[in-house]
Design a protein around this motif. Sequence first.
Motif, PDB file in Angstrom:
ATOM      1  N   TYR A  88       1.020  -1.315   0.098  1.00  0.00           N
ATOM      2  CA  TYR A  88      -0.092  -0.247   0.034  1.00  0.00           C
ATOM      3  C   TYR A  88       0.841   1.224   0.070  1.00  0.00           C
ATOM      4  CZ  TYR A  88      -4.744  -1.497   0.064  1.00  0.00           C
ATOM      5  OH  TYR A  88      -5.825  -2.002  -0.332  1.00  0.00           O
ATOM      6  N   THR A 105       2.429  14.364  13.994  1.00  0.00           N
ATOM      7  CA  THR A 105       2.175  15.597  14.286  1.00  0.00           C
ATOM      8  C   THR A 105       0.753  15.605  14.751  1.00  0.00           C
ATOM      9  OG1 THR A 105       3.665  16.395  12.622  1.00  0.00           O
ATOM     10  CG2 THR A 105       2.272  18.125  13.612  1.00  0.00           C
ATOM     11  N   THR A 134     -10.222  13.996   8.390  1.00  0.00           N
ATOM     12  CA  THR A 134     -10.184  12.457   7.853  1.00  0.00           C
ATOM     13  C   THR A 134      -9.776  11.867   9.053  1.00  0.00           C
ATOM     14  OG1 THR A 134      -7.871  12.771   7.283  1.00  0.00           O
ATOM     15  CG2 THR A 134      -9.314  13.468   5.597  1.00  0.00           C
ATOM     16  N   LEU A 135     -10.169  12.208  10.394  1.00  0.00           N
ATOM     17  CA  LEU A 135      -9.829  11.355  11.639  1.00  0.00           C
ATOM     18  C   LEU A 135     -10.543  10.187  11.594  1.00  0.00           C
ATOM     19  CD1 LEU A 135     -10.003  14.372  14.181  1.00  0.00           C
ATOM     20  CD2 LEU A 135      -7.978  13.002  13.429  1.00  0.00           C
ATOM     21  N   PRO A 136     -10.019   9.227  11.887  1.00  0.00           N
ATOM     22  CA  PRO A 136     -10.861   7.801  12.095  1.00  0.00           C
ATOM     23  C   PRO A 136     -12.108   7.898  12.943  1.00  0.00           C
ATOM     24  CG  PRO A 136      -8.346   7.571  12.423  1.00  0.00           C
ATOM     25  CD  PRO A 136      -8.643   8.944  12.294  1.00  0.00           C
ATOM     26  N   VAL A 139     -11.343   7.825  16.772  1.00  0.00           N
ATOM     27  CA  VAL A 139     -10.816   8.972  17.287  1.00  0.00           C
ATOM     28  C   VAL A 139     -11.746  10.347  17.328  1.00  0.00           C
ATOM     29  CG1 VAL A 139      -9.063  10.832  16.708  1.00  0.00           C
ATOM     30  CG2 VAL A 139      -8.525   8.506  16.223  1.00  0.00           C
ATOM     31  N   ALA A 167     -10.486  -4.377  15.748  1.00  0.00           N
ATOM     32  CA  ALA A 167      -9.719  -5.190  14.987  1.00  0.00           C
ATOM     33  C   ALA A 167      -8.250  -5.510  15.203  1.00  0.00           C
ATOM     34  CB  ALA A 167      -9.613  -4.552  13.354  1.00  0.00           C
ATOM     35  N   LYS A 169      -4.692  -8.139  14.389  1.00  0.00           N
ATOM     36  CA  LYS A 169      -3.944  -8.958  13.434  1.00  0.00           C
ATOM     37  C   LYS A 169      -2.923  -9.660  14.383  1.00  0.00           C
ATOM     38  CE  LYS A 169      -4.046  -7.550   8.742  1.00  0.00           C
ATOM     39  NZ  LYS A 169      -3.401  -6.812   7.460  1.00  0.00           N
ATOM     40  N   PHE A 212      -6.766 -12.673  11.164  1.00  0.00           N
ATOM     41  CA  PHE A 212      -7.446 -11.276  11.440  1.00  0.00           C
ATOM     42  C   PHE A 212      -8.724 -11.563  12.099  1.00  0.00           C
ATOM     43  CE2 PHE A 212     -10.309  -8.184   9.140  1.00  0.00           C
ATOM     44  CZ  PHE A 212      -9.809  -7.150   9.927  1.00  0.00           C
ATOM     45  N   GLY A 265     -10.737  -0.933  14.114  1.00  0.00           N
ATOM     46  CA  GLY A 265     -10.323  -1.201  12.718  1.00  0.00           C
ATOM     47  C   GLY A 265     -10.770  -0.275  11.583  1.00  0.00           C
ATOM     48  N   GLY A 292     -12.663  10.166   4.470  1.00  0.00           N
ATOM     49  CA  GLY A 292     -12.136   9.021   5.175  1.00  0.00           C
ATOM     50  C   GLY A 292     -13.378   7.933   5.121  1.00  0.00           C
ATOM     51  N   ALA A 302     -15.316   1.482   4.943  1.00  0.00           N
ATOM     52  CA  ALA A 302     -14.614   0.562   5.597  1.00  0.00           C
ATOM     53  C   ALA A 302     -13.416   0.019   4.543  1.00  0.00           C
ATOM     54  CB  ALA A 302     -15.162  -0.559   6.329  1.00  0.00           C
ATOM     55  N   THR A 303     -13.405   0.619   3.434  1.00  0.00           N
ATOM     56  CA  THR A 303     -12.337   0.179   2.468  1.00  0.00           C
ATOM     57  C   THR A 303     -11.280   1.224   2.072  1.00  0.00           C
ATOM     58  OG1 THR A 303     -13.706   0.976   0.677  1.00  0.00           O
ATOM     59  CG2 THR A 303     -14.172  -1.295   1.402  1.00  0.00           C
ATOM     60  N   HIS A 305     -10.457   1.883  -1.125  1.00  0.00           N
ATOM     61  CA  HIS A 305     -11.282   2.633  -2.223  1.00  0.00           C
ATOM     62  C   HIS A 305     -12.387   3.818  -1.838  1.00  0.00           C
ATOM     63  CE1 HIS A 305     -12.978  -1.260  -2.118  1.00  0.00           C
ATOM     64  NE2 HIS A 305     -14.128  -0.762  -2.569  1.00  0.00           N
ATOM     65  N   ALA A 307     -12.388   5.383   1.153  1.00  0.00           N
ATOM     66  CA  ALA A 307     -11.458   6.286   1.718  1.00  0.00           C
ATOM     67  C   ALA A 307     -10.903   7.426   0.678  1.00  0.00           C
ATOM     68  CB  ALA A 307     -10.373   5.829   2.744  1.00  0.00           C
TER      69      ALA A 307
HETATM   70  C1  LIG Z   1      -6.468  -4.822   9.771  1.00  0.00           C
HETATM   71  C2  LIG Z   1      -7.112  -3.985   8.722  1.00  0.00           C
HETATM   72  C3  LIG Z   1      -7.277  -4.626   7.388  1.00  0.00           C
HETATM   73  C4  LIG Z   1      -7.752  -4.032   6.334  1.00  0.00           C
HETATM   74  N1  LIG Z   1      -7.920  -4.601   4.974  1.00  0.00           N
HETATM   75  C5  LIG Z   1      -8.351  -3.960   4.125  1.00  0.00           C
HETATM   76  C6  LIG Z   1      -8.526  -4.398   2.790  1.00  0.00           C
HETATM   77  O1  LIG Z   1      -8.047  -5.632   2.648  1.00  0.00           O
HETATM   78  N2  LIG Z   1      -9.013  -3.606   1.786  1.00  0.00           N
HETATM   79  C7  LIG Z   1      -9.572  -2.469   1.949  1.00  0.00           C
HETATM   80  O2  LIG Z   1      -9.910  -1.815   1.095  1.00  0.00           O
HETATM   81  N3  LIG Z   1      -9.659  -1.798   3.231  1.00  0.00           N
HETATM   82  C8  LIG Z   1      -8.912  -2.604   4.280  1.00  0.00           C
HETATM   83  N4  LIG Z   1      -8.944  -2.023   5.402  1.00  0.00           N
HETATM   84  C9  LIG Z   1      -9.550  -0.789   5.740  1.00  0.00           C
HETATM   85  C10 LIG Z   1      -8.825   0.441   5.274  1.00  0.00           C
HETATM   86  O3  LIG Z   1      -7.517   0.244   5.686  1.00  0.00           O
HETATM   87  C11 LIG Z   1      -9.359   1.813   5.704  1.00  0.00           C
HETATM   88  O4  LIG Z   1     -10.680   1.880   5.308  1.00  0.00           O
HETATM   89  C12 LIG Z   1      -8.750   3.013   5.285  1.00  0.00           C
HETATM   90  O5  LIG Z   1      -7.113   2.854   5.640  1.00  0.00           O
HETATM   91  C13 LIG Z   1      -9.175   4.258   5.931  1.00  0.00           C
HETATM   92  O6  LIG Z   1      -8.518   5.416   5.578  1.00  0.00           O
HETATM   93  P1  LIG Z   1      -8.994   6.874   6.209  1.00  0.00           P
HETATM   94  O7  LIG Z   1      -8.017   7.706   5.514  1.00  0.00           O
HETATM   95  O8  LIG Z   1     -10.225   6.717   6.366  1.00  0.00           O
HETATM   96  O9  LIG Z   1      -8.369   6.384   7.488  1.00  0.00           O
HETATM   97  P2  LIG Z   1      -6.798   6.127   8.344  1.00  0.00           P
HETATM   98  O10 LIG Z   1      -6.078   5.384   6.995  1.00  0.00           O
HETATM   99  O11 LIG Z   1      -6.956   5.479   9.664  1.00  0.00           O
HETATM  100  O12 LIG Z   1      -5.978   7.593   8.268  1.00  0.00           O
HETATM  101  C14 LIG Z   1      -6.508   8.371   9.413  1.00  0.00           C
HETATM  102  C15 LIG Z   1      -5.132   9.072   9.491  1.00  0.00           C
HETATM  103  O13 LIG Z   1      -5.579   9.941  10.546  1.00  0.00           O
HETATM  104  C16 LIG Z   1      -4.341   9.929  11.672  1.00  0.00           C
HETATM  105  N5  LIG Z   1      -4.693  10.472  12.976  1.00  0.00           N
HETATM  106  C17 LIG Z   1      -5.285   9.962  13.862  1.00  0.00           C
HETATM  107  N6  LIG Z   1      -5.477  10.854  15.066  1.00  0.00           N
HETATM  108  C18 LIG Z   1      -5.072  11.868  14.526  1.00  0.00           C
HETATM  109  C19 LIG Z   1      -4.732  13.244  15.239  1.00  0.00           C
HETATM  110  N7  LIG Z   1      -5.283  13.557  16.533  1.00  0.00           N
HETATM  111  N8  LIG Z   1      -4.200  14.096  14.482  1.00  0.00           N
HETATM  112  C20 LIG Z   1      -3.532  13.903  13.242  1.00  0.00           C
HETATM  113  N9  LIG Z   1      -3.675  12.762  12.676  1.00  0.00           N
HETATM  114  C21 LIG Z   1      -4.405  11.811  13.321  1.00  0.00           C
HETATM  115  C22 LIG Z   1      -4.054   8.316  11.786  1.00  0.00           C
HETATM  116  O14 LIG Z   1      -2.641   8.346  12.302  1.00  0.00           O
HETATM  117  C23 LIG Z   1      -4.135   8.003  10.355  1.00  0.00           C
HETATM  118  O15 LIG Z   1      -2.839   8.269   9.720  1.00  0.00           O
HETATM  119  C24 LIG Z   1      -8.520  -2.753   6.670  1.00  0.00           C
HETATM  120  C25 LIG Z   1      -8.357  -2.077   7.885  1.00  0.00           C
HETATM  121  C26 LIG Z   1      -7.630  -2.660   9.216  1.00  0.00           C
HETATM  122  C27 LIG Z   1      -7.408  -2.229  10.365  1.00  0.00           C
END
Ligand SMILES: Cc1cc2nc3c(=O)[nH]c(=O)nc-3n(C[C@H](O)[C@H](O)[C@H](O)COP(=O)(O)OP(=O)(O)OC[C@H]3O[C@@H](n4cnc5c(N)ncnc54)[C@H](O)[C@@H]3O)c2cc1C
Length: 322
Positions: A88, A105, A134-136, A139, A167, A169, A212, A265, A292, A302-303, A305, A307
């Motif tokens: 990735y 940061t 884009t906070l999870p 969070v 979640a 692993k 998982f 997760g 996000g 939850a994927t 694509h 996000a």
């Molecule tokens: C174990 C696991 C397996 C997965 N497998 C798949 C898969 O096979 N296929 C698929 O499509 N999806 C999969 N997913 C889901 C996918 O990883 C997520 O849907 C995707 O990464 C979400 O992206 P996002 O940008 O919304 O959030 P995130 O990728 O979580 O990004 C959010 C960011 O915010 C940051 N952050 C948090 N708090 C703060 C703060 N206070 N200040 C600044 N930054 C902060 C975090 O550090 C992170 O970098 C999986 C998820 C997990 C946990």
Amino acid sequence: MAEARRLYPDFDVTRSWALPDMPVLPGDEALDSYLCRVGFTTTPLEYTRRAYANAAGDDMRYISAQVAREEWADTSAGIGDFRILDGYDALLQDLARGLPIRLNTPVERLEWGVGGARAYTANEVFEADRAVITLPLGVLQAGSVRFVPELPPDKLTAINGLRMGPAIKLVYQFDQPVLPPGILALYSAGAPPMWWSPSFGQDTSKTVVTAFATGSYARDLLALGEAGALDAALDTLRGELKRRDLQPIQAHLANWVDDPYSRGGYSVVPPGQIGARAMLAQPVDNRLFWAGEATAKNAWGATVHGAYASGQRAAREIISTF
Ligand SMILES: Cc1cc2nc3c(=O)[nH]c(=O)nc-3n(C[C@H](O)[C@H](O)[C@H](O)COP(=O)(O)OP(=O)(O)OC[C@H]3O[C@@H](n4cnc5c(N)ncnc54)[C@H](O)[C@@H]3O)c2cc1C
């Protein structure tokens, strides 16, 4: 697939094409209750629990049947799974090229209003006309980033209406091949239910096997502590492979539940909350924009694509305000 169907007569019944076209109850219902009404007995329900619900992020009672059905019917992201061969990282490197990305940061407070948006970290302030959040979901739910002023009630309703699926692993390294030749993955009736080997097809003398777990599988394993969870899961693998002697040279638990920067997760839509992701995605006063995975359309939540597409949507929303 053909082999799985031959060995397990219940295999197909968890797939959308085997489901009768029966609507969910008005106002939605939990996935397990829907499947029971559709006629699932214990064996296919258990199979759905380990093969679908575990990947969907939580127990079936916490998963909206309406959203599960939408997801099964949606083929807009392609059919099947795809793997990025270079990992990735390659995707992120490409997206980040030329951008001033700041790692490590954490934002502690976000002030927003007519004057713009200000993100406060421990030592710095970042100012902009608009902010994309884009906070999870975990969070946002924990409230560890303070919004000043507080977010409007409908945003808080959306945040609290969704669930952040737990979640984990469990990763083991062995100094010998472990899975039978040609087998890439297996589903266990125990915990964790889902196992695969990232070493499959790789030229290496060592074998990595990953498990998982989400939902109750993850909660129950985490209750044993790190060493206990790794031991219990290894026991499941030993049982599945009928190899009591199996001993890893290294083991690691990746625990997103206790990670303060994810707190789980990924998002799960509980019964009755089918509009929560769309509500979370709504801009606030053309000042705060939302992206996000938890803000993606339900079938793409939850994927990766989901996000990715949500970020493009937020960018379009901002452009339309100029
Ligand atoms: C174990 C696991 C397996 C997965 N497998 C798949 C898969 O096979 N296929 C698929 O499509 N999806 C999969 N997913 C889901 C996918 O990883 C997520 O849907 C995707 O990464 C979400 O992206 P996002 O940008 O919304 O959030 P995130 O990728 O979580 O990004 C959010 C960011 O915010 C940051 N952050 C948090 N708090 C703060 C703060 N206070 N200040 C600044 N930054 C902060 C975090 O550090 C992170 O970098 C999986 C998820 C997990 C946990």
